[in-house]
Motif scaffolding. Structure first.
Motif, PDB file in Angstrom:
ATOM      1  N   UNK A   5      -5.858   1.550  19.948  1.00 52.16           N
ATOM      2  CA  UNK A   5      -7.292   1.443  20.186  1.00 52.16           C
ATOM      3  C   UNK A   5      -7.939   2.804  19.985  1.00 52.16           C
ATOM      4  N   UNK A   6      -9.223   2.816  19.911  1.00 55.79           N
ATOM      5  CA  UNK A   6      -9.931   4.058  19.648  1.00 55.79           C
ATOM      6  C   UNK A   6      -9.831   5.031  20.830  1.00 55.79           C
ATOM      7  N   UNK A   7      -9.678   4.493  22.043  1.00 55.65           N
ATOM      8  CA  UNK A   7      -9.668   5.381  23.207  1.00 55.65           C
ATOM      9  C   UNK A   7      -8.297   6.018  23.416  1.00 55.65           C
ATOM     10  N   UNK A   8      -7.278   5.547  22.711  1.00 50.91           N
ATOM     11  CA  UNK A   8      -5.932   6.100  22.886  1.00 50.91           C
ATOM     12  C   UNK A   8      -5.900   7.529  22.353  1.00 50.91           C
ATOM     13  N   UNK A   9      -5.561   8.435  23.251  1.00 50.13           N
ATOM     14  CA  UNK A   9      -5.547   9.835  22.864  1.00 50.13           C
ATOM     15  C   UNK A   9      -4.230  10.168  22.196  1.00 50.13           C
ATOM     16  N   UNK A  10      -4.250  10.980  21.121  1.00 49.45           N
ATOM     17  CA  UNK A  10      -2.984  11.369  20.503  1.00 49.45           C
ATOM     18  C   UNK A  10      -2.183  12.297  21.429  1.00 49.45           C
ATOM     19  N   UNK A  11      -0.845  12.245  21.289  1.00 47.05           N
ATOM     20  CA  UNK A  11      -0.004  13.134  22.094  1.00 47.05           C
ATOM     21  C   UNK A  11      -0.187  14.575  21.639  1.00 47.05           C
ATOM     22  N   UNK A  12      -0.160  14.737  20.317  1.00 45.65           N
ATOM     23  CA  UNK A  12      -0.386  16.073  19.773  1.00 45.65           C
ATOM     24  C   UNK A  12      -1.654  16.028  18.938  1.00 45.65           C
ATOM     25  N   UNK A  13      -2.574  16.909  19.246  1.00 45.98           N
ATOM     26  CA  UNK A  13      -3.835  16.946  18.524  1.00 45.98           C
ATOM     27  C   UNK A  13      -4.080  18.383  18.070  1.00 45.98           C
ATOM     28  N   UNK A  14      -3.868  18.616  16.798  1.00 45.47           N
ATOM     29  CA  UNK A  14      -4.031  19.963  16.257  1.00 45.47           C
ATOM     30  C   UNK A  14      -5.272  19.965  15.395  1.00 45.47           C
ATOM     31  N   UNK A  15      -6.162  20.922  15.627  1.00 43.02           N
ATOM     32  CA  UNK A  15      -7.339  20.963  14.768  1.00 43.02           C
ATOM     33  C   UNK A  15      -7.591  22.364  14.239  1.00 43.02           C
ATOM     34  N   UNK A  16      -7.883  22.406  12.966  1.00 41.41           N
ATOM     35  CA  UNK A  16      -8.334  23.628  12.300  1.00 41.41           C
ATOM     36  C   UNK A  16      -7.403  24.825  12.490  1.00 41.41           C
ATOM     37  N   UNK A  27      -1.419  29.430   6.487  1.00 43.74           N
ATOM     38  CA  UNK A  27      -1.821  28.075   6.841  1.00 43.74           C
ATOM     39  C   UNK A  27      -3.328  28.079   7.012  1.00 43.74           C
ATOM     40  N   UNK A  28      -3.978  27.109   6.401  1.00 41.46           N
ATOM     41  CA  UNK A  28      -5.432  27.130   6.387  1.00 41.46           C
ATOM     42  C   UNK A  28      -5.984  25.771   6.805  1.00 41.46           C
ATOM     43  N   UNK A  29      -6.688  25.745   7.910  1.00 39.40           N
ATOM     44  CA  UNK A  29      -7.372  24.533   8.341  1.00 39.40           C
ATOM     45  C   UNK A  29      -6.466  23.329   8.527  1.00 39.40           C
ATOM     46  N   UNK A  30      -5.312  23.571   9.116  1.00 41.35           N
ATOM     47  CA  UNK A  30      -4.365  22.470   9.316  1.00 41.35           C
ATOM     48  C   UNK A  30      -4.805  21.593  10.482  1.00 41.35           C
ATOM     49  N   UNK A  31      -4.746  20.289  10.267  1.00 38.26           N
ATOM     50  CA  UNK A  31      -5.038  19.401  11.390  1.00 38.26           C
ATOM     51  C   UNK A  31      -4.077  18.230  11.395  1.00 38.26           C
ATOM     52  N   UNK A  32      -3.781  17.736  12.601  1.00 34.32           N
ATOM     53  CA  UNK A  32      -2.730  16.736  12.740  1.00 34.32           C
ATOM     54  C   UNK A  32      -2.905  15.990  14.056  1.00 34.32           C
ATOM     55  N   UNK A  33      -2.832  14.660  13.985  1.00 30.54           N
ATOM     56  CA  UNK A  33      -2.828  13.866  15.211  1.00 30.54           C
ATOM     57  C   UNK A  33      -1.569  13.007  15.219  1.00 30.54           C
ATOM     58  N   UNK A  34      -0.787  13.133  16.261  1.00 34.79           N
ATOM     59  CA  UNK A  34       0.402  12.293  16.374  1.00 34.79           C
ATOM     60  C   UNK A  34       0.285  11.459  17.639  1.00 34.79           C
ATOM     61  N   UNK A  65      -6.940  30.917  14.208  1.00 35.81           N
ATOM     62  CA  UNK A  65      -7.980  29.951  14.563  1.00 35.81           C
ATOM     63  C   UNK A  65      -7.302  28.650  14.932  1.00 35.81           C
ATOM     64  N   UNK A  66      -8.070  27.793  15.581  1.00 34.67           N
ATOM     65  CA  UNK A  66      -7.575  26.448  15.808  1.00 34.67           C
ATOM     66  C   UNK A  66      -7.174  26.185  17.244  1.00 34.67           C
ATOM     67  N   UNK A  67      -7.029  24.900  17.544  1.00 28.61           N
ATOM     68  CA  UNK A  67      -6.688  24.471  18.893  1.00 28.61           C
ATOM     69  C   UNK A  67      -5.503  23.507  18.818  1.00 28.61           C
ATOM     70  N   UNK A  68      -4.553  23.687  19.716  1.00 28.14           N
ATOM     71  CA  UNK A  68      -3.423  22.760  19.817  1.00 28.14           C
ATOM     72  C   UNK A  68      -3.507  22.077  21.181  1.00 28.14           C
ATOM     73  N   UNK A  69      -3.656  20.760  21.164  1.00 31.22           N
ATOM     74  CA  UNK A  69      -3.685  20.014  22.416  1.00 31.22           C
ATOM     75  C   UNK A  69      -2.429  19.175  22.520  1.00 31.22           C
ATOM     76  N   UNK A  70      -1.718  19.321  23.630  1.00 33.50           N
ATOM     77  CA  UNK A  70      -0.559  18.465  23.865  1.00 33.50           C
ATOM     78  C   UNK A  70      -0.885  17.599  25.064  1.00 33.50           C
ATOM     79  N   UNK A  71      -0.948  16.307  24.845  1.00 34.84           N
ATOM     80  CA  UNK A  71      -1.274  15.390  25.936  1.00 34.84           C
ATOM     81  C   UNK A  71      -2.599  15.779  26.599  1.00 34.84           C
ATOM     82  N   UNK A  72      -3.546  16.227  25.787  1.00 33.04           N
ATOM     83  CA  UNK A  72      -4.847  16.604  26.318  1.00 33.04           C
ATOM     84  C   UNK A  72      -4.944  17.999  26.880  1.00 33.04           C
ATOM     85  N   UNK A  73      -3.775  18.687  26.971  1.00 33.72           N
ATOM     86  CA  UNK A  73      -3.777  20.024  27.572  1.00 33.72           C
ATOM     87  C   UNK A  73      -3.782  21.063  26.457  1.00 33.72           C
TER      88      UNK A  73
END
Lengths: 260, 351
Positions: A5-16, A27-34, A65-73
């Protein structure tokens, strides 16, 4: 994937995510949602920046640059040691075991942060020492059994056959109870049989632990065989990202790998 | 954790106790020359420092060339305590307290020196520990310390500079060192301390903390990746190592009449000598250190009769032991013999 569903948050959320070494933008502007439970592949030609991304995810390098979120943290900029405690474990492209230690002790080092007794108990073998060591032994044996390594328990890690060393490295990483497992070219240097066995092992730990896995690999058979999604990296940038079968058929991807 | 058969560490304790018993019997029977009797305590404290240094070199995997310095601070601090308490405390309380103080001070120095030193690796760490060992020795060599009714006085120039009152006493007299430390240590006490040092070292190796320390030795990056706090465990290994060296220093200072911070006792040559014991006994092999220290300390002393050939024989023995320990052919031969022994006695040895 059924109830995505759309509200399901990815475990790993890497942006920019970006990092520069001197003048080189590795590495330039890497983004990834798992998503939780996914098996995700990261592929690309040599020097594309795959291992650099792993090193940023595990705190070896600090991204510019960039943010790495693991489980929202937010774990961006955490040190390697903290990142393991946050829930990411990894293996290495060139195997890094504790060579001179017995196989079982390699796993017990992985269990280190879940079992505690005081330094005094260490030095004098008092109090909780016996009980906790027994628990650690049992837990370590459980892992060795899962990876079919229990007959090697007292071998020096350096004396294991190559394929078993790879497995031991995964076992050690799993012993730290991660949420996300990073495998850096797990099939490198393996013969087809060993690769097959490795694929089974990866499937097995997914089933057993429900773990989320991100792996770097050059072996396309392995990638197309077990990864649901892949990201293709070329010269530090994302070339394609999506469902494995579709991405691997993409002419751009073929060009990056094989040339025109 | 270990199986029914006696573990290697238990064997070490048994052998040490047997050696002690044999020496005691010989002593009672008057079969030991006074020269040899005088060597017993030194042989034991060198064995203790070797155990301590092996924790640093073999378990932590960092080369230290400054362990004589830790011995030195252990020796001086405990000596000062023993002299101060000479008339107030009976020996049964005084010596254990002196031991604890020597160990604590050496551990404290290990900690303080560890803060800058453990940021380094390999050769750099060896060089800096070497320098620290020398600094400790040279400071104590130049230190004049006295006490009188007004309190403590210290100087780095001369005894006169202290300006002691008539009732004052000298504690540390520069290069003349400390004299009058009660000779509380004897061979039996030294053996007890050796057993405790062995106990601590072998227990540490077989524990959660020991495994963490060894994992850093084997692969620092991997250790970090499984959440091992590198700084913490490196420091732990270094401090324990220094503390054990301090215990040896306490035995040293309580077995001689005048304690001086001279090069022959605490110089870098001594640190290297101890390293020789550790390397030849087997890096990471705690009981091997004890054996190597005892044999290699006693050997040149016992060969004194041969005068000029003494060091020649000593060096040949060093080379032979080194080959036996490290040459591939010798290692293969040892594995073969071990396998044969296992077959004959049916005892399972860990490789």
């Amino acid at each position: 994937m059924s109830q995505e569903t759309t509200e399901k948050k990815p475990l790993l959320d890497v942006s920019n995510l970006s990092i520069t070494f001197g003048g080189l933008r590795a590495v330039d502007g890497f983004q990834l949602q798992i998503q939780k439970g996914e098996l995700y592949g990261l592929i690309g030609p040599n020097g594309a920046g795959k291992t650099t991304i792993f090193n940023m995810l595990t705190g070896v390098y600090k991204p510019n640059e960039g943010v790495i979120l693991l489980d929202g943290q937010d774990i961006t900029g955490h040190k390697t040691v903290e990142i393991n405690r946050d829930g990411i474990a990894r293996t290495f492209q060139n195997i890094r075991l504790f060579q001179d230690m017995p196989v079982i002790d390699n796993v017990k080092v992985g269990l280190q942060n879940q079992y505690h007794y005081s330094i005094a108990a260490s030095i004098f073998h008092l109090g909780s020492y016996r009980k906790v060591e027994k628990e650690m032994d049992d837990a370590a044996m459980e892992f060795l059994k899962i990876f079919d390594l229990e007959k090697f328990r007292d071998y020096k890690a350096a004396n294991l056959p190559y394929g078993q060393q790879r497995k031991l490295e995964i076992a050690r990483a799993m012993a730290t109870k991660p949420k996300l497992l990073l495998l850096d070219e797990p099939a490198a240097g393996m013969n087809p049989n060993e690769t097959k066995e490795l694929m089974d092992t990866i499937e097995l730990i997914r089933e057993k632990f429900g773990i989320t896995i991100l792996l770097i690999e050059h072996d396309m058979k392995l990638v197309s065989g077990i990864c649901e999604k892949v990201t293709v990296l070329n010269f530090g940038r994302i070339l394609r990202q999506g469902i494995t079968k579709e991405v691997l058929r993409d002419p751009e991807v073929v060009k990056a790998y094989i040339g025109e | 954790m270990k199986k029914k058969t006696l573990s290697k560490s238990t064997w070490t304790y048994i052998v040490v106790i047997l050696v002690w018993a044999v020496v005691m019997i010989l002593q009672q029977a008057g079969a030991l020359s006074s020269h040899l009797q005088g060597l017993l305590v030194p042989a034991t404290y060198y064995a203790i420092v070797a155990v301590g240094l092996n924790i640093c070199v073999g378990i932590l995997g960092e080369l230290s060339l400054g362990h004589a310095g830790f011995m030195c601070v252990g020796a001086f601090s405990s000596s000062l305590f023993s002299i101060a308490m000479q008339n107030t405390l009976p020996v049964g309380i005084r010596f254990p307290l002196a031991m604890l103080i020597g160990i604590a001070v050496a551990a404290l120095f290990g900690f303080l020196i560890g803060i800058p030193v453990l940021r380094l690796n390999g050769d750099y760490l060896a060089i800096v520990t070497l320098a620290f060992g020398e600094i400790i020795k040279n400071i104590l060599n130049a230190l004049y310390l006295g006490v009188d009714s007004k309190g403590l006085h210290a100087s780095f120039t001369s005894q006169m500079d202290l300006g002691l009152e008539a009732d004052g006493t000298m504690l540390i007299n520069g290069p003349m060192g400390i004299s009058g430390t009660p000779r509380d240590a004897n061979f039996t006490i030294a053996i007890v301390i050796l057993l405790i040092a062995l106990f601590v070292a072998q227990n540490l190796v077989n524990s959660r903390d020991g495994r963490a320390i060894m994992s850093i030795r084997d692969n620092r990056i991997a250790a970090e990746s499984v959440g091992i706090n590198i700084t913490h465990y490196k420091m732990l290994g270094f401090v324990v190592s220094a503390a054990i060296a301090g215990a040896a220093g306490v035995l040293f200072s309580h077995s001689i009449s005048t304690l001086q911070a001279g090069s022959q006792y605490f110089g870098y040559n001594v640190s290297i000598l101890i390293l020789v014991y550790v390397v030849l006994g087997g890096i990471g092999n705690i009981s091997g250190s004890v054996l190597a220290a005892a044999v290699l300390y006693l050997l040149p002393e016992l060969l004194r009769a041969l005068s000029s050939y003494r060091m020649l024989i000593y060096s040949i023995v060093l080379i032979a032991v080194m080959l036996f320990n490290w040459a591939p052919a010798a290692r293969n031969w040892r594995t073969k013999v071990a396998a044969r022994l296992t077959k004959t006695f049916g005892r399972k040895e860990r490789a």
